[in-house]
Design a protein around this motif. Sequence first.
Motif, PDB file in Angstrom:
ATOM      1  N   ALA A  89       0.841  -1.206   0.000  1.00  0.00           N
ATOM      2  CA  ALA A  89       0.000   0.000   0.000  1.00  0.00           C
ATOM      3  C   ALA A  89       0.870   1.248   0.000  1.00  0.00           C
ATOM      4  N   LYS A  90       0.407   2.278  -0.681  1.00  0.00           N
ATOM      5  CA  LYS A  90       1.173   3.520  -0.789  1.00  0.00           C
ATOM      6  C   LYS A  90       0.506   4.626   0.023  1.00  0.00           C
ATOM      7  N   THR A 108      -0.867  -4.964  -2.464  1.00  0.00           N
ATOM      8  CA  THR A 108      -0.563  -5.940  -3.501  1.00  0.00           C
ATOM      9  C   THR A 108      -1.420  -7.191  -3.371  1.00  0.00           C
ATOM     10  N   ARG A 109      -1.959  -7.448  -2.193  1.00  0.00           N
ATOM     11  CA  ARG A 109      -2.762  -8.649  -1.965  1.00  0.00           C
ATOM     12  C   ARG A 109      -4.167  -8.352  -1.431  1.00  0.00           C
ATOM     13  N   GLU A 110      -4.357  -7.165  -0.904  1.00  0.00           N
ATOM     14  CA  GLU A 110      -5.628  -6.859  -0.242  1.00  0.00           C
ATOM     15  C   GLU A 110      -6.102  -5.458  -0.605  1.00  0.00           C
ATOM     16  N   ARG A 111      -7.394  -5.243  -0.441  1.00  0.00           N
ATOM     17  CA  ARG A 111      -8.007  -3.938  -0.664  1.00  0.00           C
ATOM     18  C   ARG A 111      -8.893  -3.627   0.537  1.00  0.00           C
ATOM     19  N   TYR A 112      -8.793  -2.395   1.027  1.00  0.00           N
ATOM     20  CA  TYR A 112      -9.541  -2.005   2.219  1.00  0.00           C
ATOM     21  C   TYR A 112     -10.404  -0.776   1.951  1.00  0.00           C
ATOM     22  N   ASP A 113     -11.535  -0.743   2.633  1.00  0.00           N
ATOM     23  CA  ASP A 113     -12.402   0.427   2.628  1.00  0.00           C
ATOM     24  C   ASP A 113     -12.143   1.192   3.926  1.00  0.00           C
ATOM     25  N   ILE A 114     -11.921   2.503   3.813  1.00  0.00           N
ATOM     26  CA  ILE A 114     -11.668   3.322   4.982  1.00  0.00           C
ATOM     27  C   ILE A 114     -12.585   4.541   4.944  1.00  0.00           C
TER      28      ILE A 114
END
Length: 221
Positions: free
Chosen positions: A176-177, A201-207
């Motif tokens: 994540a950047k 690179t492996r996961e996506r999150y909602d914030i």
Amino acid sequence: MINGNTVNTPEMELKAKEMFQDIELLKQKNDPSAAKEIQKRVNKFLKEMKMPQGGLKSIDTDKPLVKVKKGILGAAALEKAEDQLKKLPQYRNKGILVYQSIHFYEDGSINLMLQHPINSKYIDAYEYRKGAWSAPKPVLATDIERRTFPLSEIHFADARKVIQIYNAKTDQIEGAKPTSNAYITIWDNRMRWAPRTINGTRERYDIQFNNNGTLKSFRQE
């Protein structure tokens, strides 16, 4: 003795102290051109002490000056920008409605649009740069009634909270950047802070954030 010359130690200490004070003042300018001025000041000291120029390698003249980008404004500067906006002559004694979005950029600038102070069917764009707001520029706008939000309920300094929280979460996610920008979007007369997703690179999150910039929710998608 340096290069065959006798050095007055108390004099060297005094001049060295003066030199370091001058260097500190030059560093505080946060100006890339200050590097040359620092080197000149060092060379002047070396010449006065009859030392070979290029010495004093322990003085790092470049490191503090590499950061040309100032980054998003500090909390005090953001509050100042907000206060100046509220005090624009055309909005004196009038409520201010923000239209569609506010963008806080890493170069310290802020872009936003406001409902016209007299004609509610008009929208004007403003830019904050170098400590001042620009003159209004007319823009085409739609859904004005649904896309406005009171400036009185927005605090610019909260943009720093959003970035700090977002970047703290990116540190926990592989690939994540971090971000150096923050912005607000307005729809159905409600405001939302962004960015709202973190991609690794492996996961996506909602914030999601509360209106005051604190963390509302954080979950993996």
